[in-house]
Design an enzyme around this catalytic site. Structure first.
Site, PDB file in Angstrom:
ATOM      1  N   GLU A 183     -37.558  34.302 -44.287  1.00  0.00           N
ATOM      2  CA  GLU A 183     -37.691  33.457 -43.094  1.00  0.00           C
ATOM      3  C   GLU A 183     -36.915  33.412 -41.928  1.00  0.00           C
ATOM      4  O   GLU A 183     -35.824  33.362 -42.255  1.00  0.00           O
ATOM      5  CB  GLU A 183     -37.810  31.937 -43.913  1.00  0.00           C
ATOM      6  CG  GLU A 183     -38.692  31.568 -44.969  1.00  0.00           C
ATOM      7  CD  GLU A 183     -38.682  30.412 -45.452  1.00  0.00           C
ATOM      8  OE1 GLU A 183     -38.048  29.497 -44.675  1.00  0.00           O
ATOM      9  OE2 GLU A 183     -38.875  30.225 -46.714  1.00  0.00           O
TER      10      GLU A 183
ATOM     11  N   ASN B 113     -38.616  28.332 -54.432  1.00  0.00           N
ATOM     12  CA  ASN B 113     -38.370  28.720 -52.978  1.00  0.00           C
ATOM     13  C   ASN B 113     -37.048  27.845 -52.436  1.00  0.00           C
ATOM     14  O   ASN B 113     -36.820  26.636 -52.888  1.00  0.00           O
ATOM     15  CB  ASN B 113     -39.636  27.737 -51.842  1.00  0.00           C
ATOM     16  CG  ASN B 113     -39.366  28.128 -50.664  1.00  0.00           C
ATOM     17  OD1 ASN B 113     -39.435  29.348 -50.282  1.00  0.00           O
ATOM     18  ND2 ASN B 113     -39.035  27.064 -49.813  1.00  0.00           N
ATOM     19  N   GLU B 114     -36.193  28.662 -51.691  1.00  0.00           N
ATOM     20  CA  GLU B 114     -34.805  28.229 -51.521  1.00  0.00           C
ATOM     21  C   GLU B 114     -34.266  27.309 -52.657  1.00  0.00           C
ATOM     22  O   GLU B 114     -34.139  26.009 -52.262  1.00  0.00           O
ATOM     23  CB  GLU B 114     -34.947  27.404 -50.270  1.00  0.00           C
ATOM     24  CG  GLU B 114     -35.143  28.164 -49.038  1.00  0.00           C
ATOM     25  CD  GLU B 114     -35.074  27.728 -47.552  1.00  0.00           C
ATOM     26  OE1 GLU B 114     -35.004  26.340 -47.485  1.00  0.00           O
ATOM     27  OE2 GLU B 114     -34.904  28.564 -46.519  1.00  0.00           O
TER      28      GLU B 114
ATOM     29  N   PHE C 287     -44.115  20.238 -36.375  1.00  0.00           N
ATOM     30  CA  PHE C 287     -43.590  20.516 -35.144  1.00  0.00           C
ATOM     31  C   PHE C 287     -42.557  21.840 -35.541  1.00  0.00           C
ATOM     32  O   PHE C 287     -41.778  22.049 -34.250  1.00  0.00           O
ATOM     33  CB  PHE C 287     -42.867  19.384 -34.444  1.00  0.00           C
ATOM     34  CG  PHE C 287     -43.923  18.524 -33.971  1.00  0.00           C
ATOM     35  CD1 PHE C 287     -44.847  18.795 -32.943  1.00  0.00           C
ATOM     36  CD2 PHE C 287     -44.317  17.157 -34.406  1.00  0.00           C
ATOM     37  CE1 PHE C 287     -46.012  17.977 -32.656  1.00  0.00           C
ATOM     38  CE2 PHE C 287     -45.103  16.645 -34.203  1.00  0.00           C
ATOM     39  CZ  PHE C 287     -46.021  16.524 -33.099  1.00  0.00           C
ATOM     40  N   HIS C 288     -42.680  22.447 -36.394  1.00  0.00           N
ATOM     41  CA  HIS C 288     -42.048  23.834 -36.704  1.00  0.00           C
ATOM     42  C   HIS C 288     -42.627  24.974 -36.026  1.00  0.00           C
ATOM     43  O   HIS C 288     -43.845  24.884 -36.073  1.00  0.00           O
ATOM     44  CB  HIS C 288     -41.649  23.964 -38.145  1.00  0.00           C
ATOM     45  CG  HIS C 288     -40.636  25.161 -38.621  1.00  0.00           C
ATOM     46  ND1 HIS C 288     -40.702  26.410 -38.117  1.00  0.00           N
ATOM     47  CD2 HIS C 288     -39.462  24.759 -39.012  1.00  0.00           C
ATOM     48  CE1 HIS C 288     -39.653  26.920 -38.699  1.00  0.00           C
ATOM     49  NE2 HIS C 288     -38.788  26.222 -39.324  1.00  0.00           N
TER      50      HIS C 288
ATOM     51  N   ARG D  44     -39.946  17.020 -51.069  1.00  0.00           N
ATOM     52  CA  ARG D  44     -39.873  18.345 -51.988  1.00  0.00           C
ATOM     53  C   ARG D  44     -39.068  18.685 -52.943  1.00  0.00           C
ATOM     54  O   ARG D  44     -38.028  18.035 -52.697  1.00  0.00           O
ATOM     55  CB  ARG D  44     -40.365  19.671 -51.038  1.00  0.00           C
ATOM     56  CG  ARG D  44     -39.393  19.920 -50.386  1.00  0.00           C
ATOM     57  CD  ARG D  44     -39.500  21.277 -49.395  1.00  0.00           C
ATOM     58  NE  ARG D  44     -38.608  21.542 -48.432  1.00  0.00           N
ATOM     59  CZ  ARG D  44     -38.771  22.676 -47.744  1.00  0.00           C
ATOM     60  NH1 ARG D  44     -39.651  23.520 -47.778  1.00  0.00           N
ATOM     61  NH2 ARG D  44     -37.676  23.043 -46.824  1.00  0.00           N
TER      62      ARG D  44
ATOM     63  N   TRP E 209     -35.870  20.466 -37.903  1.00  0.00           N
ATOM     64  CA  TRP E 209     -35.137  19.505 -38.672  1.00  0.00           C
ATOM     65  C   TRP E 209     -33.714  19.400 -38.365  1.00  0.00           C
ATOM     66  O   TRP E 209     -32.822  18.980 -38.928  1.00  0.00           O
ATOM     67  CB  TRP E 209     -35.057  20.093 -40.201  1.00  0.00           C
ATOM     68  CG  TRP E 209     -34.828  21.697 -40.421  1.00  0.00           C
ATOM     69  CD1 TRP E 209     -36.056  22.649 -40.493  1.00  0.00           C
ATOM     70  CD2 TRP E 209     -33.768  22.612 -40.191  1.00  0.00           C
ATOM     71  NE1 TRP E 209     -35.580  23.880 -40.811  1.00  0.00           N
ATOM     72  CE2 TRP E 209     -34.280  24.026 -40.075  1.00  0.00           C
ATOM     73  CE3 TRP E 209     -32.423  22.167 -39.815  1.00  0.00           C
ATOM     74  CZ2 TRP E 209     -33.314  25.088 -40.073  1.00  0.00           C
ATOM     75  CZ3 TRP E 209     -31.485  23.393 -39.827  1.00  0.00           C
ATOM     76  CH2 TRP E 209     -32.065  24.748 -39.817  1.00  0.00           C
TER      77      TRP E 209
ATOM     78  N   GLU F 287     -43.663  19.286 -41.409  1.00  0.00           N
ATOM     79  CA  GLU F 287     -43.123  20.358 -40.459  1.00  0.00           C
ATOM     80  C   GLU F 287     -44.165  20.853 -39.479  1.00  0.00           C
ATOM     81  O   GLU F 287     -44.349  21.993 -39.029  1.00  0.00           O
ATOM     82  CB  GLU F 287     -42.889  21.677 -41.504  1.00  0.00           C
ATOM     83  CG  GLU F 287     -41.673  21.209 -42.357  1.00  0.00           C
ATOM     84  CD  GLU F 287     -41.513  22.445 -43.342  1.00  0.00           C
ATOM     85  OE1 GLU F 287     -40.242  22.543 -43.623  1.00  0.00           O
ATOM     86  OE2 GLU F 287     -42.411  23.094 -43.754  1.00  0.00           O
TER      87      GLU F 287
END
Ligand code: GLA
Length: 693
Positions: free
Chosen positions: A315, A157-158, A365-366, A119, A323, A363
Site C-alpha cells: 500500500e 491487515n496491518e 477523503f483518502h 477497526r 489520518w 477514509e
C-alpha cells in the site's frame, strides 16, 4: 525465510512488476464493479487485494456464511486477467462478535475498554477471536485455496496497527504464560526485571500483571517484555491463519508490514522469516522533517527484512492520506518519484490503498487510484502512465539492490532506547537512525538495513546509531568485524546496557568501550535548544558526555558547553579496522562529512552525488544487467555519469545522464559502465560495489 519471488507471483516464467491496489467492492454495487475492472485494465492493474475487511459481509451472523458476492468479484477479476491477493478477512471482527463476547474488546493501559466501531477492535489474546477468525479462514481457504485467480494470501491487515497492546485479564494471563516460557523461574524473571528496586520482587506468578498505568514510572523490564509478548502474540495469530491456509492452498502467504515512522509495535526481524514474501505499506509522513528520506529508509529496511530479496509495496497513497493532522496532496511527478524510489530500492510490486475512493466511512477523503472526480483528472492520467512504466520495467524485476554500507536498526532497540527516565527525552531512537541514514543518503550511499547481531562480513562499513542495549553476542559481532578490517561508526547512547537492559558498569559505552578505545564517566545532555561548538567548525545539540580516550585518537573537541576541551569525536584503530565514536549529536553537515570520511577510509566507493543536491542514486543488478535509478527530488536539473539505455524515455545515454528537476531516469547500463565509479578521493574502487545476498 521469504521464499517466493514477487516478480514471479503472476507468472512463473516471466518476471513482472505487479501493479494494483486494495479493492473494496463491498462498498459498491455490481454495476460499479464492471466499470472498475474495465478501468483496471486500462491502467494495466494486474493484482488487487480483496476481502481485507470482508468478515461482516461473509459472516453476517455467527456461522451463517454468504460467499455470493465474493464469488462474483473473484470470477469477474479472473475473467479480466486480474490476479487476486486474497485477504483472510480477519482484520476487523463483525459487530456480533464483540456484542456477544464483550470480553474480546481491547483494554487500554488505563483500564478502560475500547468499543466496537473502529477497526481491529479485539484483544489479541482473545480465545473467542482466535476461534471465530480461524473458522472464517477455514471457510475462505477451503473455498478459494485452489482458485486460479488467487496468487497470494493476505493474512488480516496491518496486524497490530491499533490493538497491539491489550491490558485486560485475558491478556495478563497470556502474558504470564509467555513470561514462564521465557524465564522458567521467578528468580530469573526477578533478576531480568531488576525487581529488587522499589519493592517489586515477585513471589508468585499470579501476581504479575501487564504494565498498566502506574503512579510513578513503571518497571522498564516489564515494559519491554510486554512489547516482546505483544509482538509474539500477534505473530501467533498470523501463524495460525497461515498454517490453516496451507492445509488448503499452495499459494504463497504474507501480511502487510508497517515499516514506517509512526508505528513500532511489531518486531519484524522476528516476523519476516515466517513470510513467503515480504510486503510493506508505506505512507509519506509529513510530520517528519524529511518525509521522502524516510520513504527511502523504510524501503531499505523492508528489503533488509527479506535479506535483500525484492519486496511487494502493498500500500501507498496516490496523493493525500486522511489520518495526519494536515493531509498533504502530492505535487506534480511526486507519486511517480515515490513509486520509483521503492522500485529503485527493491520493490518488485507496487500497490495502493485503494482502487476507488470511498464515498462513505472514515477514509472517504483518502486518495485512491480512481479519485472522486473520476478519470478526467491528472491523478488518473498519472495512474495510467505508471501502469505503462511498470510494465516496461519488467526487465528490472528480480534484480537486487547494490549496497555499500550496513546500518544497524531494530524494533527492540527502538522500544528500549525510547524508554522514559533516560538522561534526556531528546534522544529518540528513530531520529538518530534517520539522521545517520540521511547523512549517508546525502552522499549517494545506498544502505542495507541489518538487524543487531546480523553478519557484517559483506560490508566495509557499519553504522550503529543509538544502540542502547547490546548483548555480548551483538557486541562480539561488531568487534570481530572491525578486528578483521571492517570500519564501524558508533553514535552516543550505544552499548550502555546489556541484553536485559542492565547498565554495564566500569565506564560507558560499556559493550563498545574496548572497541572504541574510550571511556565515559558521565553524560552531560544539553538543554532544549542549546548548541555547543566543536573545534572543527561543527556544532552539536542534545548530547555531550565526558569522554576519556583509552587508545583512541581525538578527531574533534568541544569548545564550549558543559565540557570545553573534552573529546567529541574519536577514531580508534582496532585490529585491522577502525572504530569511530560520535559522542555528540553533530549538525547535519558535520555528520555527513564524518560519515563520508569514514566511508572513504573504509574503501566504500562514493557515487559523486553532492550533499544537498537532492539527487537519489541507486543501482540494482542481476544476471540480466545493471540498472541505475536517478531520482531528482530537487527543483534544479541534475546530471550524473552513465552510459546505456534510458528506459523511461527510451534514449541512448552516452556518458552523461540529464535528470530534469523532479524527474526520474532509469538506465540499463552498458556493461563497461556497470563497474563502480571512482571514489571521492579519485581512486578507483572497482570491487567495492556488491550485490547483497
Ligand atoms: C492502512 C490500511 C488501509 C487504510 C490505509 C489508509 O494502510 O491497511 O486499510 O486504512 O492505511 O492510509
Amino acid at each position: 525465510m521469504p521464499s517466493t519471488p514477487v516478480s514471479r507471483l503472476l507468472d512463473a516464467d516471466v518476471a513482472r512488476i505487479t501493479y494494483g491496489a486494495d479493492y473494496n467492492p463491498e462498498q459498491w454495487s455490481p454495476e460499479v464493479w464492471a466499470d472498475d475492472v474495465r478501468l483496471m485494465r486500462e491502467a494495466k492493474v494486474n493484482l488487487v487485494a480483496i476481502n481485507i475487511f470482508g468478515w461482516a459481509q461473509l459472516e453476517p451472523l455467527p456461522g451463517q456464511y454468504d460467499f455470493e458476492r465474493l464469488d462474483a468479484v473473484i470470477e469477474l477479476l479472473h475473467e479480466n486477467g486480474i490476479a487476486v491477493d486474497l485477504g483472510t478477512g480477519t482484520a476487523s471482527p463483525p459487530p456480533w462478535l464483540t456484542a456477544m463476547h464483550p470480553e474480546a474488546l481491547p483494554m487500554q493501559a488505563d483500564g478502560t475498554r475500547r468499543a466496537f466501531g473502529g477497526r481491529q477492535g479485539f484483544c489479541p489474546s482473545s480465545p473467542v477471536y482466535r476461534e471465530r477468525s480461524l473458522a472464517l479462514v477455514e471457510q475462505v481457504a477451503r473455498r478459494y485455496g485452489s482458485h486460479p485467480a488467487v496468487k497470494l494470501w493476505h493474512v488480516s491487515n496491518e496486524i497490530g496497527c491499533h490493538n497491539a497492546h491489550c491490558f485486560c485479564d485475558i491478556s495478563a494471563e497470556a502474558f504470564r504464560g509467555w513470561l514462564r516460557a521465557r524465564y522458567s523461574t521467578l528468580d530469573a524473571l526477578n533478576a531480568a526485571w531488576g525487581t529488587a528496586f522499589w519493592s517489586q520482587r515477585y513471589a508468585d506468578w499470579s501476581h504479575i500483571q501487564t504494565p498498566a498505568l502506574t503512579l510513578a514510572t513503571g518497571n522498564p523490564g516489564q515494559a519491554i517484555d510486554l512489547r516482546r509478548f505483544s509482538s509474539d502474540e500477534l505473530l501467533g495469530q498470523y501463524l495460525a491463519e497461515r498454517d490453516l491456509i496451507r492445509t488448503h492452498s499452495d499459494v504463497p502467504v504474507t501480511t502487510n508490514f508497517m515499516v514506517t515512522a509512526h508505528i513500532q509495535a511489531l518486531d519484524y526481524w522476528r516476523w519476516a522469516p515466517e513470510m513467503d514474501l515480504v510486503a510493506n505499506d508505506h505512507y509519506l509522513d509529513h510530520r517528519l522533517p524529511h518525509p521522502t528520506n524516510e520513504l527511502s529508509f523504510a524501503a531499505d529496511a523492508t528489503r533488509g527484512l527479506g535479506r535483500g530479496e525484492p519486496y511487494l509495496l502493498m500500500e501507498q497513497a496516490s496523493s493525500a492520506v486522511n489520518w495526519q493532522p494536515r493531509n498533504i496532496a502530492k505535487g506534480p511527478g511526486e507519486m511517480l518519484r515515490n513509486t520509483l524510489t521503492h522500485v529503485a530500492r527493491g520493490a518488485d510490486g507496487i500497490s495502493f490503498f485503494q482502487w476507488r475512493a470511498s464515498v462513505q466511512g472514515s477514509e472517504r477523503f483518502h486518495s485512491a487510484m480512481l479519485p472522486h472526480a473520476g478519470t478526467g483528472t491528472q491523478l488518473w492520467r498519472d495512474v495510467v502512465e505508471l501502469g505503462g512504466i511498470l510494465e516496461r520495467l519488467g526487465e528490472v524485476a528480480g534484480t537486487r539492490v547494490v549496497a555499500d554500507v550496513a546500518l544497524v536498526f531494530g524494533w527492540e532497540p527502538w522500544w528500549i532506547t525510547d524508554l522514559d527516565s533516560h538522561p534526556t527525552a531528546d534522544v529518540r531512537y528513530l531520529d538518530q537512525v534517520h539522521r545517520a541514514y540521511d547523512a549517508l543518503r546525502a552522499s549517494g550511499l545506498t544502505v542495507d538495513v541489518v538487524a543487531p547481531g546480523a553478519p557484517l562480513d559483506d560490508y566495509r562499513l557499519v553504522v550503529i546509531p543509538a544502540l542502547h542495549s547490546v548483548s555480548d553476542e551483538v557486541a562480539g559481532v561488531v568487534e570481530r568485524f572491525v578486528e578483521n578490517g571492517g570500519h564501524a561508526v558508533v553514535t552516543f547512547f550505544s552499548g550502555i546496557t546489556d541484553g536485559d537492559d542492565r547498565v554495564r558498569t566500569g565506564g560507558y559505552p560499556g559493550a563498545f568501550r574496548e572497541l572504541l578505545g574510550v571511556s565515559t564517566d558521565e553524560f552531560f545532555p544539553l538543554h532544549a535548544g542549546e548548541s555547543v561548538a566543536l573545534d572543527d567548525g561543527s556544532t552539536a545539540t542534545v548530547w555531550t558526555e565526558r569522554l576519556h580516550p583509552m587508545g583512541a585518537e581525538v578527531v574533534s573537541r568541544f569548545i564550549d558547553g558543559p565540557l570545553p576541551g573534552g573529546p567529541a569525536v574519536t577514531r580508534h584503530r582496532f585490529g585491522a579496522g577502525v572504530a569511530w565514536y560520535l559522542a555528540a549529536n553533530l549538525d547535519e553537515g558535520s555528520l555527513a562529512r564524518t560519515l563520508n570520511r569514514a566511508s572513504a577510509e573504509a574503501g566504500v566507493s562514493l557515487t559523486g552525488v553532492q550533499a544537498g543536491s537532492e539527487l537519489e542514486i541507486v543501482r540494482r543488478r542481476g544476471p540480466q544487467g545493471e540498472y541505475l535509478f536517478a531520482i531528482n527530488h530537487g527543483g534544479a536539473d541534475a546530471r550524473h555519469d552513465a552510459s546505456g539505455t534510458e528506459l523511461l524515455e527510451m534514449a541512448e545515454i552516452d556518458g552523461v545522464l540529464e535528470i530534469p528537476a523532479g524527474a526520474v531516469r532509469i538506465v540499463r547500463l552498458t556493461p563497461a559502465d556497470a563497474a563502480p565509479s571512482a571514489s571521492s578521493d579519485g581512486s578507483a574502487a572497482p570491487d567495492s560495489l556488491k550485490v547483497t545476498s
